[in-house]
Motif scaffolding. Structure first.
Motif, PDB file in Angstrom:
ATOM      1  N   VAL B 151       0.831  -1.200   0.000  1.00 41.19           N
ATOM      2  CA  VAL B 151       0.000   0.000   0.000  1.00 41.19           C
ATOM      3  C   VAL B 151       0.870   1.255   0.000  1.00 41.19           C
ATOM      4  CG1 VAL B 151      -1.616   1.346   1.380  1.00 41.19           C
ATOM      5  CG2 VAL B 151      -1.998  -1.074   1.051  1.00 41.19           C
ATOM      6  N   ILE B 152       1.909   1.260   0.821  1.00 42.57           N
ATOM      7  CA  ILE B 152       2.740   2.456   0.921  1.00 42.57           C
ATOM      8  C   ILE B 152       3.521   2.693  -0.371  1.00 42.57           C
ATOM      9  CG2 ILE B 152       4.734   3.461   2.114  1.00 42.57           C
ATOM     10  CD1 ILE B 152       3.670   2.486   4.684  1.00 42.57           C
ATOM     11  N   HIS B 154       2.793   1.740  -3.322  1.00 38.84           N
ATOM     12  CA  HIS B 154       1.879   2.118  -4.385  1.00 38.84           C
ATOM     13  C   HIS B 154       1.442   3.568  -4.224  1.00 38.84           C
ATOM     14  CE1 HIS B 154      -0.793   1.303  -7.687  1.00 38.84           C
ATOM     15  NE2 HIS B 154      -1.801   1.834  -7.024  1.00 38.84           N
ATOM     16  N   SER B 155       1.154   3.966  -2.999  1.00 40.05           N
ATOM     17  CA  SER B 155       0.658   5.327  -2.778  1.00 40.05           C
ATOM     18  C   SER B 155       1.763   6.361  -2.903  1.00 40.05           C
ATOM     19  CB  SER B 155       0.039   5.459  -1.384  1.00 40.05           C
ATOM     20  OG  SER B 155      -0.885   4.442  -1.154  1.00 40.05           O
ATOM     21  N   TYR B 179      -3.103  -6.052  -2.159  1.00 41.67           N
ATOM     22  CA  TYR B 179      -3.330  -4.620  -2.250  1.00 41.67           C
ATOM     23  C   TYR B 179      -4.805  -4.296  -2.010  1.00 41.67           C
ATOM     24  CZ  TYR B 179      -3.889  -0.021  -4.357  1.00 41.67           C
ATOM     25  OH  TYR B 179      -4.223   1.292  -4.576  1.00 41.67           O
ATOM     26  N   LEU B 183      -6.436  -2.308   1.251  1.00 43.85           N
ATOM     27  CA  LEU B 183      -7.215  -1.069   1.180  1.00 43.85           C
ATOM     28  C   LEU B 183      -8.610  -1.261   1.761  1.00 43.85           C
ATOM     29  CD1 LEU B 183      -6.372   0.783  -2.120  1.00 43.85           C
ATOM     30  CD2 LEU B 183      -5.854   1.432   0.202  1.00 43.85           C
TER      31      LEU B 183
END
Lengths: 437, 200
Positions: B151-152, B154-155, B179, B183
């Protein structure tokens, strides 16, 4: 909070972290290392296996001829047997004539990561084997209580091949002896061919697994290579059992995989999907009274209709019924986009929509896996006919070891139900009634 | 089609989205030759991503910052040994991961991470917006390490799922399903199902 908002907030908060370390990085004196250590070691690139190409073959033959004179080389350094070990990481273990390990090669990414952590030079096969298995355990590669492994040995003498594979198989069972897990180790003696090498290279599979796949296709010509190469060993086993293949003809094992409680399902590629029948015997359930407060929300079949009309076709990844706002919150894919939607549960009006373009890999993956899924209307029909009525509160599409599953929560007469349905075949894999409410 | 109008208006953010950096592998050779410009370039391109990656393992700003610093120092001492093979960031990640593991082993926190979570004050007080901070803290608190990484990265870094699969050595399908699951978990949590912030 929408997914995009979560991402943006996360991005902002990480970007706000004060980082003023550059000066110290620049000024701190460092000693140059003479060679890589455990920390800086680079992942080995996958080397093409020795003898894989005619040219390499020629070169190797020459080397062997040259060193045959002195003899020792052939004995100690030249590869004599190869063992391919497929779990999900695939590794190739190369041994010399004394069956000492002289090379360890990762076949795929997981395999490469694994071999980088294992010392092998000049060790006994059994020692290296234990180290590999220990690494697998430590890295949590062997998740789940069921493991299917493939051991393929390659030696010019078939008896030697068989013996190496059998000993490795026994080693695995010794290692996992006291663990509670269903373990199936398949063994085979293999013969190298250019075709296998080539295909193995294309699909990043060991020639052991490639051989297994080829043999499955010989047993059942309806199976398709493109599909099989994507499958885990467990799935290959499942497919074989479902289609009634005589695995004994192509593989050896001391484990009774027939004892496995593998849920039956038709193989999605081979058997075109027919209308899946709802499960024959519903669980005993409370006498079907009408729901105390009839809920006029639209059905999922109706919702599917709305989505098809407004967006065009639908693969629902997630659906939640929000009873406060009386709306369905939906994440879905259509063509090249991921959509997030809020839909009025009573009128079917789209209240909010947000979409994100998928990247190329997601597109490929979703096209490949998600195109053939059953729709939410069908999920609803299967679920409610099993329960006897009620409403679906939540659906999540999830992938578990290559299998796509709808996880469903439904409510009927104040009782909550949880189901899992195979997203290809509609087979109900789990049915639970929660009486605690 | 009018529906799509709503789609585009919330995309720009205050912060410029970092894109996955193009790292010239020659940078390592130049760093090996003590070229200060090369070190600066590498640092500028990668420090935020590296920080994000380490943070997803340490869950703690101070430790993450120390380990990022150690990672660059290690790169300085090994850059001349680097063999170009097309995955510079993966090498940096490997070093950071190994250093982080060693750090945990040394401090013996690796084994009883659960206890540590309770005592550990992650110190994200530098995040000004309380909601931003809540999202970051929830990410640290309720996701697993792999989920946090995915998540990190990707963000923050705009990593494509395939890039994450490569750099984190996971199959693509796994990255994708983790993922989405992560989320979902976060969203549910933030919508109050776990809502510890409200309770505390």
């Amino acid at each position: 909070m929408k997914k995009n908002e979560i991402k943006q907030r996360l991005e902002r908060s990480v970007n706000e972290a004060p980082m003023d370390v550059f000066a110290r990085i620049q000024e701190t004196p460092v000693r140059k290392m003479e060679r890589h250590d455990e920390i800086t070691r680079q992942r080995k690139k996958r080397r093409s296996p020795i003898l894989s190409r005619p040219v390499a073959l020629g070169v190797s033959m020459m080397i062997i001829m040259i060193f045959a004179v002195t003899g020792w080389y052939q004995y100690m350094v030249s590869p004599d047997s190869h063992l391919y070990f497929d779990v999900n990481p695939g590794v190739e273990i190369v041994m010399n004539r004394r069956e000492k390990v002289i090379d360890l090669i990762g076949i795929n990414q997981e395999g490469e990561a694994l071999v980088n952590r294992v010392d092998y030079k000049g060790e006994e096969l059994s020692t290296v084997q234990n180290r590999i298995l220990e690494e697998m355990v430590e890295e949590n590669i062997l998740e789940g209580s069921r493991q299917v492994m493939l051991v393929s040995a390659l030696h010019r003498d078939p008896d030697t091949s068989q013996r190496i594979a059998r000993e490795f198989d026994q080693g695995i069972h010794r290692f996992f002896g006291d663990r509670e897990m269903e373990l199936v180790v398949f063994r085979q003696s293999i013969v190298r061919s250019n075709t296998l090498d080539e295909f193995g290279e294309i699909y990043n599979l060991s020639i052991g697994k490639m051989t297994f796949i080829r043999n499955l296709m010989i047993l059942n010509s309806d199976l398709e290579l493109e599909d099989l190469v994507e499958r885990s060993l467990e799935e290959l086993l499942l497919i074989s059992m479902d289609t009634g293949l005589e695995l004994d003809r192509i593989i050896e094992t001391d484990d009774d995989y027939r004892e496995f409680e593998l849920p039956e399902r038709p193989e999605p590629e081979a058997a075109p999907q027919q209308d899946p029948e709802p499960e024959p015997q519903p669980e005993p359930r409370p006498e079907p009274q009408p729901d105390p407060q009839p809920d006029p929300r639209i059905t999922l079949a109706g919702l599917e209709e709305v989505l098809r009309e407004k967006i065009g076709g639908s693969v629902i990844i997630e659906l939640d019924y929000d009873k406060d706002d009386r709306e369905y919150e939906i994440t879905m894919y259509h063509e090249d986009y991921e959509y997030e939607l809020e839909i009025d549960a009573f009128t079917g009006r789209i209240k909010e929509m947000d979409r994100d373009e998928l990247d190329e890999d997601e597109k490929r993956l979703y096209q490949k896996f998600l195109d053939r899924l059953i729709g939410i209307g069908e999920v609803e029909r299967l679920t409610l006919s099993r329960i006897g009525g009620g409403y679906i509160e939540e659906i999540e599409l999830d992938e578990d070891e290559g299998r796509w599953i709808y996880e469903i929560e439904a409510l009927y007469n104040g009782v909550e139900y949880e189901l899992e349905i195979d997203a290809y075949t509609g087979e109900i894999l789990k049915f639970e009634r929660d009486d605690s409410l | 089609m009018i529906l799509f109008a709503a789609v585009f208006d919330n995309s720009p953010t205050e912060y410029e989205q970092l894109n996955t950096p193009e790292i010239d592998e020659n940078l390592f050779r130049r760093i090996g030759d003590e070229d200060p410009e090369a070190l600066k370039e590498l640092y500028e391109k990668t420090h935020r991503i590296l920080y994000a990656y380490v943070l997803s393992m340490t869950k703690n700003h101070e430790d993450a910052l120390d380990l990022v610093q150690d990672t660059y120092l290690k790169i300085r001492s090994a850059a001349h040994l680097y063999e170009p093979m097309g995955k510079p960031l993966a090498w940096m990640f490997t070093i950071a991961k190994n250093l982080t593991r060693n750090h945990f082993r040394r401090t013996q926190r690796f084994t009883d991470q659960e206890d540590q979570d309770l005592e550990n004050d992650p110190k994200f007080s530098y995040v000004r917006d309380p909601e931003d901070r809540m999202v970051l803290e929830s990410t640290m608190r309720i996701l697993t390490e792999e989920e946090r990484q995915i998540v990190i990265l990707h963000s923050i870094a705009g990593f494509k799922h395939r890039e994450m699969a490569e750099n984190l050595e996971m199959p693509l399908a796994t990255v994708l399903s983790k993922y989405h699951r992560a989320l979902r978990k976060l969203r549910k949590h933030l919508e109050g199902e776990g809502g510890y912030l409200e309770k505390e």
